[in-house]
Structure formats: C-alpha cells, structure tokens
Motif scaffolding. Structure first.
Motif, PDB file in Angstrom:
ATOM      1  N   HIS A   8      54.950  20.690  -1.102  1.00  0.00           N
ATOM      2  CA  HIS A   8      55.143  21.954  -0.460  1.00  0.00           C
ATOM      3  C   HIS A   8      54.556  22.021   1.233  1.00  0.00           C
ATOM      4  N   VAL A   9      54.108  20.844   1.864  1.00  0.00           N
ATOM      5  CA  VAL A   9      53.401  20.482   3.156  1.00  0.00           C
ATOM      6  C   VAL A   9      54.418  19.197   3.375  1.00  0.00           C
ATOM      7  N   PRO A  10      55.054  19.779   4.630  1.00  0.00           N
ATOM      8  CA  PRO A  10      56.155  18.474   5.523  1.00  0.00           C
ATOM      9  C   PRO A  10      54.686  17.722   6.335  1.00  0.00           C
ATOM     10  N   ILE A  11      54.900  16.232   5.878  1.00  0.00           N
ATOM     11  CA  ILE A  11      53.956  15.661   6.289  1.00  0.00           C
ATOM     12  C   ILE A  11      53.382  15.388   7.354  1.00  0.00           C
ATOM     13  N   GLY A  12      54.089  16.585   8.981  1.00  0.00           N
ATOM     14  CA  GLY A  12      54.418  16.751  10.097  1.00  0.00           C
ATOM     15  C   GLY A  12      53.003  17.485  10.266  1.00  0.00           C
ATOM     16  N   GLN A  13      52.215  18.355   8.992  1.00  0.00           N
ATOM     17  CA  GLN A  13      51.656  19.609   9.209  1.00  0.00           C
ATOM     18  C   GLN A  13      50.413  18.843   8.516  1.00  0.00           C
ATOM     19  N   ALA A  36      52.236  26.532   5.597  1.00  0.00           N
ATOM     20  CA  ALA A  36      53.167  26.075   6.082  1.00  0.00           C
ATOM     21  C   ALA A  36      54.788  26.367   7.287  1.00  0.00           C
ATOM     22  N   ALA A  37      55.016  26.575   6.530  1.00  0.00           N
ATOM     23  CA  ALA A  37      56.656  27.804   7.496  1.00  0.00           C
ATOM     24  C   ALA A  37      56.080  28.642   9.039  1.00  0.00           C
ATOM     25  N   CYS A  38      54.674  28.730   8.933  1.00  0.00           N
ATOM     26  CA  CYS A  38      54.004  28.981  10.482  1.00  0.00           C
ATOM     27  C   CYS A  38      53.190  28.044  10.855  1.00  0.00           C
ATOM     28  N   GLY A  39      53.895  27.136  10.451  1.00  0.00           N
ATOM     29  CA  GLY A  39      53.343  25.097  11.175  1.00  0.00           C
ATOM     30  C   GLY A  39      52.461  25.292  11.518  1.00  0.00           C
ATOM     31  N   PHE A  40      51.252  25.542  11.139  1.00  0.00           N
ATOM     32  CA  PHE A  40      50.114  25.251  10.176  1.00  0.00           C
ATOM     33  C   PHE A  40      49.516  24.079   9.085  1.00  0.00           C
ATOM     34  N   PHE A  41      48.439  23.338   9.775  1.00  0.00           N
ATOM     35  CA  PHE A  41      48.152  22.494   9.016  1.00  0.00           C
ATOM     36  C   PHE A  41      47.482  22.315   7.838  1.00  0.00           C
ATOM     37  N   ALA A  63      45.940  26.497  -3.376  1.00  0.00           N
ATOM     38  CA  ALA A  63      46.168  27.973  -3.541  1.00  0.00           C
ATOM     39  C   ALA A  63      47.573  27.658  -3.858  1.00  0.00           C
ATOM     40  N   GLU A  64      48.264  29.364  -4.157  1.00  0.00           N
ATOM     41  CA  GLU A  64      49.797  29.160  -4.695  1.00  0.00           C
ATOM     42  C   GLU A  64      50.582  28.258  -4.317  1.00  0.00           C
ATOM     43  N   PRO A  65      51.306  27.947  -4.513  1.00  0.00           N
ATOM     44  CA  PRO A  65      52.957  27.672  -3.721  1.00  0.00           C
ATOM     45  C   PRO A  65      53.571  28.725  -2.919  1.00  0.00           C
ATOM     46  N   THR A  66      53.516  29.523  -3.218  1.00  0.00           N
ATOM     47  CA  THR A  66      54.614  30.628  -2.765  1.00  0.00           C
ATOM     48  C   THR A  66      53.616  30.787  -1.173  1.00  0.00           C
ATOM     49  N   LEU A  67      52.059  30.485  -1.578  1.00  0.00           N
ATOM     50  CA  LEU A  67      51.374  30.837  -0.229  1.00  0.00           C
ATOM     51  C   LEU A  67      51.024  29.129   0.285  1.00  0.00           C
ATOM     52  N   ILE A  68      51.409  28.820   0.069  1.00  0.00           N
ATOM     53  CA  ILE A  68      51.284  27.374   0.748  1.00  0.00           C
ATOM     54  C   ILE A  68      52.710  27.331   1.485  1.00  0.00           C
TER      55      ILE A  68
END
Length: 109
Positions: free
Chosen positions: A48-53, A24-29, A15-20
């Motif tokens: 664009h993804v925190p390692i915690g997700q 991620a902002a929703c806390g999804f994996f 997906a595009e970075p904005t969607l990613i």
C-alpha cells in the motif's frame, strides 16, 4: 487541516489498508522496521506504500522477534530490511537503497 501539513513521517505504522492508502495518497512517508523481514502484516503494508514514500528504521533499542530475537538493534539491521524491501519491489539493493536515501533527504533535508 491535513491539507496544511506538507510533510509527515508515519513511524512504525500499524493501520488498516484504507488508512495506509489515504496517508500515501497525501504524499506522506511511512517507515518499516526489521519486522518487515518476518511479519506478514509489515509485508502487506508495503503493498500500500509506493517505494518513493518508504523509509526504513530500526526503532532501536527494541526487542524484535523472529530472526532478530535476542539481537541488539543497531542500524546494521537496516540491511536486512533493505533486502526485503528490494525483493518486494523487484529492485536490486542499490536501487532500493538510493530511493530510500532520496526519500529520507526529501523529508528531513
């Protein structure tokens, strides 16, 4: 509607970075496959993804390219993905593995 969703796993997301970033902002994996070892697109996704997700997967059987061309896709390929992830996030493999396992348990129990 998205507020009702508590947990989600975006499998092999392209997906595009904005969607990613929204996901991620929703806390999804979000998971990556061994393509993270040789595709720039998948390496960019990590930024664009925190390692915690983050989750890892092989999506096997799947015919990968690059260094995995003509190689079966057993779970052992996760070691290669883990090495790339650890390097990207500036962590040792054990720390990155512990985080990925904890993420998996948080999502799937």
């Amino acid at each position: 509607m998205i507020a009702m969703i508590k947990k989600a796993h975006f499998h092999w997301l392209k997906a595009e970075p904005t969607l990613i970033e929204e996901i991620a902002a929703c806390g999804f994996f979000i998971s990556v496959t061994p393509e993270v070892c040789y595709r720039q697109r998948d390496r960019k996704l990590l930024s664009h993804v925190p390692i915690g997700q983050l989750l890892l997967e092989t999506d096997g059987p799947w015919p990968f390219a690059g260094p995995f061309a003509d190689v079966p896709t057993p779970p052992l390929l996760l070691c290669h993905s883990l090495r790339e992830v650890a390097l990207f996030y500036h962590q040792d493999m054990k720390t990155a593995a512990n985080t990925i396992v904890a993420n998996t348990k948080r999502l799937y129990g």
